[in-house]
Design a protein around this motif. Structure first.
Motif, short mmCIF file in Angstrom:
data_model
loop_
_atom_site.label_atom_id
_atom_site.label_comp_id
_atom_site.label_asym_id
_atom_site.label_seq_id
_atom_site.Cartn_x
_atom_site.Cartn_y
_atom_site.Cartn_z
N ASP A 89 0.82 -1.23 0.00
CA ASP A 89 0.00 0.00 0.00
C ASP A 89 0.84 1.27 0.00
OD1 ASP A 89 -2.45 -1.37 -0.02
OD2 ASP A 89 -2.39 -1.64 2.16
N LEU A 90 2.02 1.22 -0.60
CA LEU A 90 2.87 2.40 -0.74
C LEU A 90 2.60 3.01 -2.12
CD1 LEU A 90 6.13 0.97 0.85
CD2 LEU A 90 4.53 2.60 1.88
N THR A 91 1.51 3.76 -2.20
CA THR A 91 1.03 4.24 -3.50
C THR A 91 1.65 5.56 -3.92
OG1 THR A 91 -0.89 5.22 -2.39
CG2 THR A 91 -1.16 3.02 -3.32
N GLY A 92 2.60 6.06 -3.13
CA GLY A 92 3.31 7.28 -3.54
C GLY A 92 4.13 7.06 -4.78
N THR A 93 4.62 5.84 -4.97
CA THR A 93 5.35 5.48 -6.18
C THR A 93 4.32 5.24 -7.28
OG1 THR A 93 7.06 4.44 -4.84
CG2 THR A 93 7.02 3.88 -7.18
N LYS A 94 4.40 6.01 -8.35
CA LYS A 94 3.35 6.00 -9.37
C LYS A 94 3.66 5.07 -10.54
CE LYS A 94 1.09 9.07 -7.05
NZ LYS A 94 -0.04 8.62 -6.22
N LYS A 95 2.60 4.53 -11.11
CA LYS A 95 2.70 3.76 -12.35
C LYS A 95 2.30 4.68 -13.48
CE LYS A 95 1.61 -0.62 -12.71
NZ LYS A 95 0.92 -1.93 -12.87
N GLY A 96 3.30 5.05 -14.29
CA GLY A 96 3.04 5.94 -15.41
C GLY A 96 2.97 5.16 -16.71
N CYS A 97 4.13 5.07 -17.38
CA CYS A 97 4.16 4.36 -18.67
C CYS A 97 4.24 2.86 -18.50
CB CYS A 97 5.37 4.84 -19.48
SG CYS A 97 6.96 4.39 -18.73
N ASP A 98 4.75 2.38 -17.36
CA ASP A 98 4.96 0.96 -17.10
C ASP A 98 5.94 0.35 -18.11
OD1 ASP A 98 4.48 -1.10 -15.31
OD2 ASP A 98 2.87 -1.99 -16.49
N ARG A 99 6.81 1.19 -18.66
CA ARG A 99 7.78 0.75 -19.67
C ARG A 99 9.18 1.29 -19.38
NH1 ARG A 99 3.59 -1.02 -21.17
NH2 ARG A 99 2.71 -1.68 -23.14
N GLY A 100 9.37 1.94 -18.23
CA GLY A 100 10.69 2.48 -17.90
C GLY A 100 11.05 3.74 -18.67
N GLN A 101 10.04 4.46 -19.17
CA GLN A 101 10.32 5.64 -20.00
C GLN A 101 9.98 6.97 -19.34
OE1 GLN A 101 8.07 4.81 -23.55
NE2 GLN A 101 9.55 3.32 -24.32
N CYS A 102 9.16 6.95 -18.27
CA CYS A 102 8.72 8.24 -17.71
C CYS A 102 9.34 8.57 -16.36
CB CYS A 102 7.20 8.27 -17.60
SG CYS A 102 6.52 7.22 -16.28
N GLY A 103 9.80 7.55 -15.62
CA GLY A 103 10.46 7.80 -14.34
C GLY A 103 9.54 8.01 -13.16
N ALA A 104 8.21 7.93 -13.36
CA ALA A 104 7.28 8.16 -12.25
C ALA A 104 7.41 7.12 -11.15
CB ALA A 104 5.84 8.19 -12.78
N CYS A 105 7.97 5.95 -11.49
CA CYS A 105 8.06 4.85 -10.54
C CYS A 105 9.43 4.75 -9.86
CB CYS A 105 7.77 3.53 -11.25
SG CYS A 105 9.05 3.08 -12.45
N THR A 106 10.24 5.82 -9.94
CA THR A 106 11.61 5.77 -9.42
C THR A 106 11.64 5.55 -7.91
OG1 THR A 106 12.34 7.27 -11.17
CG2 THR A 106 13.80 7.00 -9.27
N VAL A 107 12.44 4.58 -7.49
CA VAL A 107 12.70 4.33 -6.07
C VAL A 107 14.20 4.10 -5.92
CG1 VAL A 107 10.42 3.30 -5.67
CG2 VAL A 107 12.36 1.82 -6.25
N HIS A 108 14.67 3.99 -4.68
CA HIS A 108 16.07 3.70 -4.41
C HIS A 108 16.20 2.26 -3.93
CE1 HIS A 108 16.89 8.24 -3.51
NE2 HIS A 108 16.56 8.01 -4.77
N VAL A 109 17.11 1.52 -4.53
CA VAL A 109 17.42 0.15 -4.10
C VAL A 109 18.88 0.13 -3.68
CG1 VAL A 109 17.58 -2.27 -4.76
CG2 VAL A 109 15.70 -0.86 -5.63
N ASN A 110 19.11 -0.11 -2.39
CA ASN A 110 20.46 -0.04 -1.84
C ASN A 110 21.13 1.28 -2.20
OD1 ASN A 110 20.14 -2.56 -0.72
ND2 ASN A 110 21.37 -3.62 -2.25
N GLY A 111 20.34 2.37 -2.16
CA GLY A 111 20.88 3.70 -2.39
C GLY A 111 20.96 4.13 -3.84
#
Length: 213
Positions: A89-111
């Protein structure tokens, strides 16, 4: 010479590999599908999706998200984005293009910043994930969040969480030395409202403040 007469084959006589009765049944079924309301066809498709999903055996997934350890059970095909949104339920991370082209879903993994829509959840087993919800310290906003507010770095706000996560990484990576450098290393994040100048100003403000992000 006797006149030839055309005859209609009986229902059960083979007709092109099947009986006439089978042919009529199949034709009637296909016609019904073609004329069926979109909602009914969609429901049938959803039911098929559920049956396909049931085939996939779920796998255990352990990862720390925003400082909290989670033990989950996920399908091998699930993306990190879908697990964050639908299971945690962490919906702050957005689903935009779902193709890796818009960056709306950016998060940090191990920094490191990644597009979570392109990362299978199970590949992040044992890793530390930070989402936009994990940046603030209680009621105290992260410096980059505050800078986006101070410099009006958003309009509709849909891309903002991804922009902020990328902006934090941009400073961490040492790529905020100039406007051109910021624009280049933020180019993976699209703002359809066109708030780019203010986004750059926000990142420069944090960088000039000592880059403490």
């Amino acid at each position: 010479m006797p006149e030839k007469k055309l005859s209609i084959p009986p229902d059960d006589e083979p007709l092109l590999g099947g009986s006439r009765r089978d042919f009529l049944k199949q034709s009637t079924f296909l016609t019904a599908i073609a004329l069926a309301p979109v909602g009914i066809v969609k429901a049938a498709e959803n039911k098929l999706d559920e049956q396909i999903a049931a085939v996939f055996e779920k796998m255990p997934l352990n990862m720390k998200v925003n400082g909290v350890q989670h033990q989950l059970s996920v399908e091998p095909r699930s993306t990190l984005l879908d697990v964050l949104r639908e299971q945690l339920d962490l919906t702050g991370t957005k689903k935009g293009c779902d193709r890796g082209q818009c960056g709306a879903c950016t998060v940090h993994v191990n920094g490191k910043r990644i597009n979570s829509c392109l990362s299978l959840a199970i590949t992040n087993n044992g890793k530390e994930i930070t989402t936009i919800e994990g940046l603030a310290n209680g009621d105290k906003l992260h410096p980059m969040q505050q800078a986006f507010i101070d410099h009006d770095g958003f309009q509709c706000g849909y891309c903002t969480s991804g922009q902020i996560m990328s902006a934090v990484a941009c400073v961490h990576e040492g790529h905020a030395g100039s406007e051109m450098e910021i624009r280049e290393f933020m180019s993976g994040n699209i703002c359809r409202c066109g708030a780019y100048p203010n986004i750059v100003n926000a990142i420069q403000a944090v960088e000039k403040g000592g880059g403490k992000v």
